[in-house]
Design a protein around this motif. Structure first.
Motif, PDB file in Angstrom:
ATOM      1  N   ASP A  76       0.787  -1.285  -0.016  1.00  0.00           N
ATOM      2  CA  ASP A  76       0.035   0.122  -0.066  1.00  0.00           C
ATOM      3  C   ASP A  76       0.834   1.287   0.128  1.00  0.00           C
ATOM      4  OD1 ASP A  76      -2.312  -1.356   0.089  1.00  0.00           O
ATOM      5  OD2 ASP A  76      -2.430  -1.627   2.323  1.00  0.00           O
ATOM      6  N   ASP A  77       2.071   1.160   0.543  1.00  0.00           N
ATOM      7  CA  ASP A  77       2.881   2.283   0.718  1.00  0.00           C
ATOM      8  C   ASP A  77       3.474   2.965  -0.656  1.00  0.00           C
ATOM      9  OD1 ASP A  77       2.898   2.707   3.348  1.00  0.00           O
ATOM     10  OD2 ASP A  77       4.114   1.055   3.593  1.00  0.00           O
ATOM     11  N   ASN A  78       3.475   1.909  -1.606  1.00  0.00           N
ATOM     12  CA  ASN A  78       3.870   2.247  -3.015  1.00  0.00           C
ATOM     13  C   ASN A  78       2.973   3.130  -3.788  1.00  0.00           C
ATOM     14  OD1 ASN A  78       6.557   1.199  -2.547  1.00  0.00           O
ATOM     15  ND2 ASN A  78       5.698  -1.025  -2.978  1.00  0.00           N
ATOM     16  N   LEU A  79       1.618   3.044  -3.320  1.00  0.00           N
ATOM     17  CA  LEU A  79       0.602   3.749  -3.994  1.00  0.00           C
ATOM     18  C   LEU A  79       0.743   5.034  -3.786  1.00  0.00           C
ATOM     19  CD1 LEU A  79      -2.255   1.090  -3.317  1.00  0.00           C
ATOM     20  CD2 LEU A  79      -0.674   1.360  -5.357  1.00  0.00           C
ATOM     21  N   VAL A  80       1.563   5.535  -2.600  1.00  0.00           N
ATOM     22  CA  VAL A  80       1.550   6.967  -2.161  1.00  0.00           C
ATOM     23  C   VAL A  80       1.712   7.905  -3.385  1.00  0.00           C
ATOM     24  CG1 VAL A  80       2.561   8.809  -0.693  1.00  0.00           C
ATOM     25  CG2 VAL A  80       1.890   6.486   0.033  1.00  0.00           C
ATOM     26  N   SER A  81       2.736   7.770  -4.297  1.00  0.00           N
ATOM     27  CA  SER A  81       3.294   8.533  -5.513  1.00  0.00           C
ATOM     28  C   SER A  81       3.142   7.611  -6.732  1.00  0.00           C
ATOM     29  CB  SER A  81       4.596   9.073  -4.980  1.00  0.00           C
ATOM     30  OG  SER A  81       5.564   7.996  -5.396  1.00  0.00           O
ATOM     31  N   GLY A  82       3.065   6.495  -6.923  1.00  0.00           N
ATOM     32  CA  GLY A  82       3.271   5.723  -8.102  1.00  0.00           C
ATOM     33  C   GLY A  82       4.462   5.991  -8.562  1.00  0.00           C
ATOM     34  N   ASP A  83       5.432   6.395  -8.152  1.00  0.00           N
ATOM     35  CA  ASP A  83       7.016   6.645  -8.720  1.00  0.00           C
ATOM     36  C   ASP A  83       7.838   5.711  -8.212  1.00  0.00           C
ATOM     37  OD1 ASP A  83       8.656   7.961 -10.550  1.00  0.00           O
ATOM     38  OD2 ASP A  83       8.662   9.855  -9.515  1.00  0.00           O
ATOM     39  N   GLU A  84       8.950   5.549  -8.984  1.00  0.00           N
ATOM     40  CA  GLU A  84      10.093   4.713  -8.568  1.00  0.00           C
ATOM     41  C   GLU A  84      11.170   5.717  -7.816  1.00  0.00           C
ATOM     42  OE1 GLU A  84      11.589   2.825 -11.833  1.00  0.00           O
ATOM     43  OE2 GLU A  84      10.020   1.782 -12.445  1.00  0.00           O
ATOM     44  N   TYR A  85      12.023   5.270  -7.050  1.00  0.00           N
ATOM     45  CA  TYR A  85      13.104   6.021  -6.327  1.00  0.00           C
ATOM     46  C   TYR A  85      14.303   5.591  -6.722  1.00  0.00           C
ATOM     47  CZ  TYR A  85       9.091   7.402  -3.435  1.00  0.00           C
ATOM     48  OH  TYR A  85       7.764   8.096  -3.097  1.00  0.00           O
ATOM     49  N   LYS A  86      15.423   6.740  -6.825  1.00  0.00           N
ATOM     50  CA  LYS A  86      16.651   6.175  -7.159  1.00  0.00           C
ATOM     51  C   LYS A  86      17.434   7.449  -6.458  1.00  0.00           C
ATOM     52  CE  LYS A  86      17.258   8.741 -11.531  1.00  0.00           C
ATOM     53  NZ  LYS A  86      17.604   8.607 -12.949  1.00  0.00           N
ATOM     54  N   MET A  87      18.881   7.166  -6.675  1.00  0.00           N
ATOM     55  CA  MET A  87      19.798   7.980  -6.176  1.00  0.00           C
ATOM     56  C   MET A  87      20.898   8.081  -7.482  1.00  0.00           C
ATOM     57  SD  MET A  87      23.015   7.927  -3.364  1.00  0.00           S
ATOM     58  CE  MET A  87      21.773   7.892  -1.978  1.00  0.00           C
ATOM     59  N   LEU A  88      21.223   9.534  -7.681  1.00  0.00           N
ATOM     60  CA  LEU A  88      21.942   9.722  -8.789  1.00  0.00           C
ATOM     61  C   LEU A  88      23.590  10.162  -8.214  1.00  0.00           C
ATOM     62  CD1 LEU A  88      21.744   9.796 -11.774  1.00  0.00           C
ATOM     63  CD2 LEU A  88      21.798  12.333 -11.713  1.00  0.00           C
ATOM     64  N   LEU A  89      24.456   9.878  -8.663  1.00  0.00           N
ATOM     65  CA  LEU A  89      25.820  10.063  -8.193  1.00  0.00           C
ATOM     66  C   LEU A  89      26.471  10.773  -9.531  1.00  0.00           C
ATOM     67  CD1 LEU A  89      26.636   6.649  -6.412  1.00  0.00           C
ATOM     68  CD2 LEU A  89      25.802   8.714  -5.510  1.00  0.00           C
ATOM     69  N   VAL A  90      26.887  12.176  -9.148  1.00  0.00           N
ATOM     70  CA  VAL A  90      27.214  12.749 -10.233  1.00  0.00           C
ATOM     71  C   VAL A  90      28.879  13.099 -10.077  1.00  0.00           C
ATOM     72  CG1 VAL A  90      27.130  14.973 -11.368  1.00  0.00           C
ATOM     73  CG2 VAL A  90      25.152  13.991 -10.488  1.00  0.00           C
ATOM     74  N   VAL A  91      29.776  12.526 -10.947  1.00  0.00           N
ATOM     75  CA  VAL A  91      31.054  12.491 -10.891  1.00  0.00           C
ATOM     76  C   VAL A  91      31.792  13.571 -11.525  1.00  0.00           C
ATOM     77  CG1 VAL A  91      33.333  11.191 -11.162  1.00  0.00           C
ATOM     78  CG2 VAL A  91      31.077  10.097 -10.622  1.00  0.00           C
TER      79      VAL A  91
END
Length: 166
Positions: A43-58
């Motif tokens: 049910d918690d994944n229904l909050v935004s419907g979006d996926e999550y990530k972290m971006l590392l910028v070098v």
């Protein structure tokens, strides 16, 4: 000596066996509760419907070796998690629950790196910038890697979608 008609050695043995039997069960129950608190339900994944990530910028202008880049990315990821734990623990839990996606991209200059950090902050996206200790390849205090997120993939992509993969 007898206690209640049982020799002390028998009573001690029974007590030890009971503790040896029950203690691992209690520890397993406590561990299960701790792990459950780290994970969201479906049910918690229904909050935004979006996926999550972290971006590392070098930063590429520093000409860091592969091992140095890997270490700096690890520092950035750890720093990003620490920031998220303090400021947005709900997003951190969702990101963890989805597998902790991380993507590494590159920029050419320190100015690009700083500008991305400012843009992320302006959009309410978590960020963390690594400043090197100066013990090996580069000057102390140099900004090496920027972690953006964890956060919603769509929001991060909106400000970083133009960057090339490392």
């Amino acid at each position: 000596m007898n206690i209640g008609g049982l020799p002390t050695i028998v009573l001690s043995t029974l007590t030890g066996a009971l503790i040896g039997y029950l203690l691992p069960k209690l520890q397993a129950k406590i561990h299960k509760r701790k792990m459950a608190s780290l994970n969201y339900t479906e049910d918690d994944n229904l909050v935004s419907g979006d996926e999550y990530k972290m971006l590392l910028v070098v930063r590429m202008d520093l000409k860091m070796g592969k091992g140095k880049v890997a270490a700096q990315c690890a520092h950035a990821a750890c720093g990003g998690v620490e920031v998220a734990m303090k400021r947005k623990p709900d997003i951190l839990k969702k990101w963890r629950n989805e597998g902790q996606a991380k993507v590494v991209v590159k920029v050419q200059t320190e100015e690009e790196l700083k500008a991305l950090g400012r843009t992320a902050a302006d959009h309410g996206i978590l960020s963390y910038i690594v400043r090197d200790a100066g013990r090996t390849q580069i000057e102390a205090g140099s900004r090496t890697v920027l972690a953006i997120g964890p956060g919603e993939k769509s929001a991060i992509d909106m400000i970083t979608g133009h960057l090339k993969l490392l």
